[in-house]
Design an enzyme around this catalytic site. Structure first.
Site, PDB file in Angstrom:
ATOM      1  CB  CYS A   1      56.977  52.665  49.107  1.00 29.28           C
ATOM      2  SG  CYS A   1      58.944  51.245  48.363  1.00 29.28           S
TER       3      CYS A   1
ATOM      4  CE1 TYR B   1      60.143  44.405  48.238  1.00 32.18           C
ATOM      5  CE2 TYR B   1      61.841  46.190  48.764  1.00 32.18           C
ATOM      6  CZ  TYR B   1      60.331  45.402  48.673  1.00 32.18           C
ATOM      7  OH  TYR B   1      59.442  46.065  49.797  1.00 32.18           O
TER       8      TYR B   1
ATOM      9  NE  ARG C   1      59.689  53.169  61.749  1.00 33.90           N
ATOM     10  CZ  ARG C   1      59.715  51.629  62.135  1.00 33.90           C
ATOM     11  NH1 ARG C   1      58.728  51.108  62.284  1.00 33.90           N
ATOM     12  NH2 ARG C   1      60.865  51.835  62.545  1.00 33.90           N
TER      13      ARG C   1
ATOM     14  NE  ARG D   1      68.603  51.498  53.518  1.00 31.19           N
ATOM     15  CZ  ARG D   1      67.346  52.058  54.016  1.00 31.19           C
ATOM     16  NH1 ARG D   1      66.700  51.827  53.757  1.00 31.19           N
ATOM     17  NH2 ARG D   1      67.590  53.032  54.653  1.00 31.19           N
TER      18      ARG D   1
ATOM     19  CD  GLN E   1      66.266  52.175  48.087  1.00 35.35           C
ATOM     20  OE1 GLN E   1      64.882  51.961  48.425  1.00 35.35           O
ATOM     21  NE2 GLN E   1      67.368  51.183  49.212  1.00 35.35           N
TER      22      GLN E   1
ATOM     23  CB  SER F   1      65.213  56.382  55.400  1.00 36.02           C
ATOM     24  OG  SER F   1      65.876  54.722  55.215  1.00 36.02           O
ATOM     25  N   PRO F   2      64.809  56.627  52.079  1.00 33.47           N
ATOM     26  CG  PRO F   2      65.405  53.794  50.681  1.00 33.47           C
ATOM     27  CD  PRO F   2      65.798  55.592  51.824  1.00 33.47           C
TER      28      PRO F   2
ATOM     29  CB  ALA G   1      62.342  50.835  46.408  1.00 34.63           C
TER      30      ALA G   1
HETATM   31  C1  LIG Z   1      56.428  54.187  54.446  1.00 38.11           C
HETATM   32  C2  LIG Z   1      57.650  53.777  54.529  1.00 38.11           C
HETATM   33  C3  LIG Z   1      57.952  53.648  53.093  1.00 38.11           C
HETATM   34  C4  LIG Z   1      59.241  52.951  53.230  1.00 38.11           C
HETATM   35  N1  LIG Z   1      59.702  52.350  51.703  1.00 38.11           N
HETATM   36  C5  LIG Z   1      61.000  51.677  51.775  1.00 38.11           C
HETATM   37  C6  LIG Z   1      61.892  51.572  50.330  1.00 38.11           C
HETATM   38  O1  LIG Z   1      61.503  52.647  48.979  1.00 38.11           O
HETATM   39  N2  LIG Z   1      63.248  51.502  50.483  1.00 38.11           N
HETATM   40  C7  LIG Z   1      63.736  51.525  51.521  1.00 38.11           C
HETATM   41  O2  LIG Z   1      65.428  50.328  51.000  1.00 38.11           O
HETATM   42  N3  LIG Z   1      62.914  50.979  52.309  1.00 38.11           N
HETATM   43  C8  LIG Z   1      61.810  51.120  52.822  1.00 38.11           C
HETATM   44  N4  LIG Z   1      61.956  51.712  53.941  1.00 38.11           N
HETATM   45  C9  LIG Z   1      62.334  51.529  55.298  1.00 38.11           C
HETATM   46  C10 LIG Z   1      62.537  52.946  56.039  1.00 38.11           C
HETATM   47  O3  LIG Z   1      63.527  53.986  54.983  1.00 38.11           O
HETATM   48  C11 LIG Z   1      63.793  52.241  56.634  1.00 38.11           C
HETATM   49  O4  LIG Z   1      64.508  51.522  56.557  1.00 38.11           O
HETATM   50  C12 LIG Z   1      63.039  51.258  58.232  1.00 38.11           C
HETATM   51  O5  LIG Z   1      61.679  52.231  57.962  1.00 38.11           O
HETATM   52  C13 LIG Z   1      63.588  51.727  59.540  1.00 38.11           C
HETATM   53  O6  LIG Z   1      63.882  52.883  59.727  1.00 38.11           O
HETATM   54  P1  LIG Z   1      62.678  53.938  60.862  1.00 38.11           P
HETATM   55  O7  LIG Z   1      62.764  53.137  61.868  1.00 38.11           O
HETATM   56  O8  LIG Z   1      63.725  55.664  61.570  1.00 38.11           O
HETATM   57  O9  LIG Z   1      61.659  53.992  60.089  1.00 38.11           O
HETATM   58  C14 LIG Z   1      60.316  52.051  54.437  1.00 38.11           C
HETATM   59  C15 LIG Z   1      59.647  52.444  54.984  1.00 38.11           C
HETATM   60  C16 LIG Z   1      58.875  53.368  55.802  1.00 38.11           C
HETATM   61  C17 LIG Z   1      58.429  53.655  57.093  1.00 38.11           C
END
Ligand SMILES: Cc1cc2nc3c(=O)[nH]c(=O)nc-3n(C[C@H](O)[C@H](O)[C@H](O)COP(=O)(O)O)c2cc1C
Length: 345
Positions: free
Chosen positions: A26, A179, A315, A221, A99, A23-24, A57
């Site tokens: 940052c 966003y 994560r 997304r 993304q 998953s994307p 992103a």
């Molecule tokens: C450090 C970090 C950075 C993230 N950056 C983005 C991002 O750039 N774009 C996005 O759509 N979601 C972003 N997310 C959300 C994750 O892509 C994901 O949707 C969210 O963490 C839930 O999934 P998980 O439970 O597997 O962590 C970010 C999450 C984390 C932890």
């Protein structure tokens, strides 16, 4: 036979070797939007055994960055540093995606580990459908004019040209988490009276701009729900899915929230999977499930029972970059172990 977590997925001529997507995320570690060794190592490490890696992103314009550390694709100088990363990911047998994003009224903040508040130094003007701040402590955004919106749409096309030059195998448009594109979709943040009052109008223009430069897989997304009474809902998302399906979107990545401080999210394992399942069933569009997916069995069940076409992990892949190699073993599939690591697996 229904597909499993480790079945390949073919979309517009690209074959993803399995259904596990990074998953994307940052990293807030770029300078002038240019990715560096951190991004190479972070994304490269997570390419082992997965189907695809989605780079964070990435702003289509400098003022579309969430923080000064966010990556960009607004300049030709950013192409070669991204190409170094996509080459590495391709080399591991995974498909690199990106993304593309604009942070809208949530732009110009400090990186999370410095508090994430609006920048006091070096800030840039923030923009939105309407002059409504995100939260009490947020700055009031500038309401975009129709001319400014046209310029923005052009930026998405130009960014996509660079994405192609950098060797990415697929693109995800970011319209989630409050966003810019999400803030146009949600009635909580869009109070316009012109044709952009329906936030789908801008989204479809952006999709058309990207599609003018891109014939490969294109994902979107969204925040499937604002989790606020009177906000954007799952019903709105299902209706949107049926529309974008006809406009060149191949898969809806179903996240949620992020557009209102009043949101009441019900958290738990796989808490957003039901969104992906409903959109897939009611619109016929392929979907991605994301959010607290952590075990191989959980991920495999989501695919096998037809709740989604792919799973995205964030994560858990920070905690364990080799998750996909372990998952293959647990599910008795063949792991794509790099030769260098064979003695350990
Ligand atoms: C450090 C970090 C950075 C993230 N950056 C983005 C991002 O750039 N774009 C996005 O759509 N979601 C972003 N997310 C959300 C994750 O892509 C994901 O949707 C969210 O963490 C839930 O999934 P998980 O439970 O597997 O962590 C970010 C999450 C984390 C932890």
């Amino acid at each position: 036979m229904s597909p499993s977590l480790f079945s390949p997925l073919a979309v517009r001529g690209v074959t993803f070797p399995n259904r596990i997507f990074v998953s994307p995320m940052c990293q807030y570690s770029a300078v002038e939007g240019v990715p560096n060794d951190w991004h190479l190592v972070h994304l490269g490490a997570r390419s082992l055994g997965v189907g695809a890696v989605i780079a964070e992103a990435t702003a289509v314009r400098p003022e579309g960055r969430i923080t000064p550390g966010c990556t960009g694709i607004w300049s030709d100088a950013q192409i070669a540093p991204w190409a170094r990363i996509t080459e590495f990911i391709h080399g591991q047998g995974a498909v690199p995606g990106i993304q593309i994003a604009h942070a809208g009224r949530k732009a110009a903040t400090s990186v999370p580990w410095l508090g994430g508040a609006p920048l006091t130094e070096g800030a840039w003007p923030i923009v939105a459908p309407s002059a409504i701040p995100f939260d009490e402590g947020s700055d009031t955004p500038h309401e975009l004019s129709t001319d400014e919106i046209a310029g923005l749409v052009d930026s998405y096309a130009a960014a996509t040209r660079r994405v192609k030059a950098a060797g990415f195998g697929f693109v995800e448009i970011h319209a989630a988490h409050g966003y810019l594109l999400n803030s146009f979709l949600s009635p909580l943040s869009n109070r316009r009276t012109d044709r952009y009052a329906d936030g789908r109008v801008l989204l479809l223009e952006v999709i058309a701009a990207v599609r003018s430069e891109w014939s490969g897989p294109l994902f979107l997304r969204v925040s499937a729900s604002d989790w606020v009474e009177g906000g954007w809902s799952i019903e709105d998302t299902v209706a949107l899915a049926t529309v974008v399906k006809e406009h060149g979107i191949d898969l809806l990545d179903c996240s949620s929230g992020g557009n209102s401080p009043l949101q009441k999210i019900v958290l738990g394992p796989g808490y957003q999977v039901a969104f992906a399942e409903r959109v897939r069933r009611e619109s016929g569009l392929a979907t991605g499930a994301v959010g607290m997916i952590t075990s191989p069995e959980q991920a495999d069940t989501i695919i096998r029972t037809g709740q989604a076409d792919i799973v995205l992990l964030a994560r858990e892949l920070l905690r364990n970059p080799n998750w996909a190699l372990h998952a293959a073993k647990a599910l008795r599939a063949t792991p794509r172990t790099p030769n260098q690591y064979l003695r350990a697996f």
